[in-house]
Design an enzyme around this catalytic site. Structure first.
Site, PDB file in Angstrom:
ATOM      1  N   HIS A 145       3.355   0.742   5.124  1.00 35.42           N
ATOM      2  CA  HIS A 145       3.909  -0.316   5.981  1.00 35.42           C
ATOM      3  C   HIS A 145       3.164  -1.639   5.792  1.00 35.42           C
ATOM      4  O   HIS A 145       3.053  -2.431   6.721  1.00 35.42           O
ATOM      5  CB  HIS A 145       3.883   0.052   7.472  1.00 35.42           C
ATOM      6  CG  HIS A 145       4.505   1.361   7.817  1.00 35.42           C
ATOM      7  ND1 HIS A 145       4.726   1.759   9.121  1.00 35.42           N
ATOM      8  CD2 HIS A 145       4.960   2.382   7.056  1.00 35.42           C
ATOM      9  CE1 HIS A 145       5.282   2.961   9.136  1.00 35.42           C
ATOM     10  NE2 HIS A 145       5.435   3.357   7.896  1.00 35.42           N
ATOM     11  N   HIS A 146       2.670  -1.897   4.587  1.00 36.03           N
ATOM     12  CA  HIS A 146       1.806  -3.062   4.354  1.00 36.03           C
ATOM     13  C   HIS A 146       2.344  -3.943   3.228  1.00 36.03           C
ATOM     14  O   HIS A 146       1.599  -4.365   2.346  1.00 36.03           O
ATOM     15  CB  HIS A 146       0.381  -2.607   4.019  1.00 36.03           C
ATOM     16  CG  HIS A 146      -0.274  -1.828   5.111  1.00 36.03           C
ATOM     17  ND1 HIS A 146      -1.340  -0.978   4.892  1.00 36.03           N
ATOM     18  CD2 HIS A 146      -0.018  -1.759   6.434  1.00 36.03           C
ATOM     19  CE1 HIS A 146      -1.710  -0.424   6.034  1.00 36.03           C
ATOM     20  NE2 HIS A 146      -0.912  -0.880   6.987  1.00 36.03           N
ATOM     21  N   GLN A 147       3.626  -4.258   3.257  1.00 33.88           N
ATOM     22  CA  GLN A 147       4.218  -5.068   2.193  1.00 33.88           C
ATOM     23  C   GLN A 147       3.751  -6.522   2.298  1.00 33.88           C
ATOM     24  O   GLN A 147       3.679  -7.070   3.395  1.00 33.88           O
ATOM     25  CB  GLN A 147       5.749  -5.024   2.273  1.00 33.88           C
ATOM     26  CG  GLN A 147       6.337  -3.639   2.167  1.00 33.88           C
ATOM     27  CD  GLN A 147       6.435  -2.911   3.489  1.00 33.88           C
ATOM     28  OE1 GLN A 147       6.252  -3.499   4.551  1.00 33.88           O
ATOM     29  NE2 GLN A 147       6.717  -1.618   3.453  1.00 33.88           N
TER      30      GLN A 147
ATOM     31  N   HIS B 177       0.849  -1.190   0.000  1.00 32.23           N
ATOM     32  CA  HIS B 177       0.000   0.000   0.000  1.00 32.23           C
ATOM     33  C   HIS B 177       0.885   1.240   0.000  1.00 32.23           C
ATOM     34  O   HIS B 177       1.871   1.305   0.745  1.00 32.23           O
ATOM     35  CB  HIS B 177      -0.885   0.035   1.250  1.00 32.23           C
ATOM     36  CG  HIS B 177      -1.963  -0.994   1.259  1.00 32.23           C
ATOM     37  ND1 HIS B 177      -2.577  -1.408   2.418  1.00 32.23           N
ATOM     38  CD2 HIS B 177      -2.553  -1.704   0.262  1.00 32.23           C
ATOM     39  CE1 HIS B 177      -3.498  -2.317   2.134  1.00 32.23           C
ATOM     40  NE2 HIS B 177      -3.501  -2.520   0.834  1.00 32.23           N
TER      41      HIS B 177
END
Length: 508
Positions: free
Chosen positions: A445-447, A296
């Site tokens: 921070h949504h890898q 994201h």
């Protein structure tokens, strides 16, 4: 090296983050012995436990502080990716927002061949984890290990964000995990009694005295140990020496989107050509390891405040908006987030007092790769998410910027707003905003995605999370997601832990 005695536990879990913590607890509850191997330290840093402490953890000793390679479509900038390096993993570093995503996210996984991962199948797993302040309902669970709370006293600027969004025509949403996700509202959070409730603190800390549990911290796993095509343990470095631990039943990799893929590659499990290129002996050709990396994206619309903001009592991330670039979409593709603090936009001024309305996209189309830079396990991998490669991602993020500017200019902020700092008054046209996005875009921070679940030739694990071509080895964390859910990823990663535990126990 000197061989250590081959003491076996039933299961070895690599990584004590959002998924690994859940798996450890559920296996212990069923009488199995578990050895958790974690690269980071024990979570004794008080900043970890304060809901307001997370900004101070960024680039600290409990953060892997990963950096991407230069991003071609973002002015060749390298992006900083915070990742938790501590018991609890990124659930000890994140903003504590509890959002599951839209039902269509999970139905799409099932439609692509991942049976058992549809919304109706995973909702009970989400609920099983929860101890929700609202109690048990069609949407929430009570009595689970994970506390989920509502904000008792929202920050006045967080309330202004919701007021402005609703006044501009966005619906008010009381619960982003309820019947309708679209709209503006206040976040639910993994907080109890003013303390962060990480996955480790929620699931494992209460059972640390279980004699069947062994926890090793400060242990960097170098590779999975394979014998006759089966995973039998892992090798790790700690205190200047190499050690081995063994699993009688299975090894579970829960090192996250970066750690699990890197461990597989270092173990010789991955694309043959790449492994040979970096000098790793090939054990199993699994072409998809490290593919499908995506995230994201977030930028920061920064506002200088007319006066100092009062301190908050929550997680600094109290309200947000789920919206869509197309009302015909099944779910949202935008997730603007409000922060009652300055979350700086790269290369823009940082006011002394201010707040941030952060445009975000949650259905990115761009995909990239994780590759080894070296066969040395201590060398960080090469991360290329290839952000903004797809034109849709850029245009959707510009749409989100325009929505956030409209909210930021609303009368609800009149008592707080002094000036827009980023993108600033000189950004007038859509081309100006495209340049702003390329100049300032960062991570939510949504890898996810580097060990993708599926049945095709680039899938790394099957729908039971078993690594293709290797017996006794599963991956269970955000890396298995075929596509990122349209919301924060901590709750889905906890759900993956619940699902993995059920799958493991079904074959134990």
């Amino acid at each position: 090296m000197t061989r250590e005695p081959r003491t076996e536990h039933d299961y070895v879990i690599v990584g004590a983050g959002s998924s690994g913590s859940v798996i450890a607890r559920r296996l212990l509850d069923q009488g199995h012995s578990v050895h958790v191997v974690e690269a980071g330290p024990v979570d004794v840093d008080e900043r970890v436990h304060s809901p307001q402490g997370w900004p101070l953890l960024l680039q600290s000793e409990v953060d892997w502080a990963a950096m991407t390679v230069p991003q071609v479509h973002a002015n060749n900038r390298r992006l900083y990716w915070p990742r938790g390096k501590v018991l609890g993993g990124s659930s000890s570093l994140n903003g504590m927002i509890y959002v599951r995503g839209h039902r269509s996210d999970y139905d799409s996984w099932a439609y692509a061949g991942c049976a058992g991962w549809d919304w109706d199948s995973v909702l009970p797993l989400f609920k099983r984890s929860e101890d929700h302040v609202d109690g048990a309902s069609d949407w929430h669970g009570k009595g689970g290990p994970l506390p989920v709370s509502r904000l008792a006293e929202p920050h006045p600027t967080a309330a202004a964000f919701v007021e402005a969004a609703v006044a501009l025509g966005h619906p008010l949403t009381e619960d982003f995990n309820g019947e309708r996700m679209i709209g503006a509202g206040f976040n639910h959070a993994t907080i109890r009694d003013g303390r962060r409730m990480s996955a480790w603190q929620s699931f494992v800390a209460p059972v640390l005295d279980n004699p069947s549990l062994t926890v090793t911290t400060g242990a960097r796993v170098h590779r999975v140990l394979l014998e006759d095509g089966r995973a039998v343990g892992v090798e790790y470095a700690a205190d200047g020496a190499l050690h081995r631990v063994y699993a009688a039943s299975e090894v579970v990799l829960s090192g996250g989107v970066l750690g699990s893929a890197q461990t597989l590659l270092l173990s010789g499990i991955g694309p043959t050509a790449h492994l040979r290129e970096v000098g790793v002996e090939v054990a199993v050709d699994v072409p998809g390891v490290g593919e499908n990396l995506h995230d994201h994206l977030l930028v920061s619309n920064v506002y200088e405040a007319s006066r100092p903001l009062p301190p908050g009592k929550g997680n600094l991330l109290e309200s947000q908006l789920f919206a869509s670039t197309d009302p015909a979409r099944l779910g949202p593709d935008l997730q603007p987030l409000f922060l009652h603090m300055v979350y700086p936009a790269e290369s823009y001024p940082v006011p002394e007092h201010g707040y941030t309305i952060a445009p975000g996209i949650v259905r990115p189309l761009s995909r990239g790769t994780l590759r080894l830079a070296s066969a040395d396990p201590e060398v960080a991998p090469l991360l290329d998410p290839n952000i903004l490669a797809e034109r849709y991602d850029l245009e959707a993020l510009v749409d989100a910027v325009e929505i956030c500017r409209e909210i930021g200019a609303h009368a609800a902020f009149e008592g707080w707003r002094k000036a827009e700092v980023a993108p600033g008054p000189d950004a007038r046209t859509r081309d100006d905003l495209r340049e702003y996005v390329r100049r300032a875009v960062g991570t939510y921070h949504h890898q996810v995605g580097t060990c993708r679940m599926g049945q095709d030739s680039l899938a790394v694990v099957d729908p039971a999370l078993r690594v293709h071509g290797v017996e006794g080895l599963r991956v269970a964390d955000a890396s298995i997601m075929p596509s990122v859910p349209s919301g924060n990823t901590n709750a889905p990663s906890i759900m993956i832990g619940e699902k993995a535990a059920d799958l493991i126990l079904a074959t134990s």
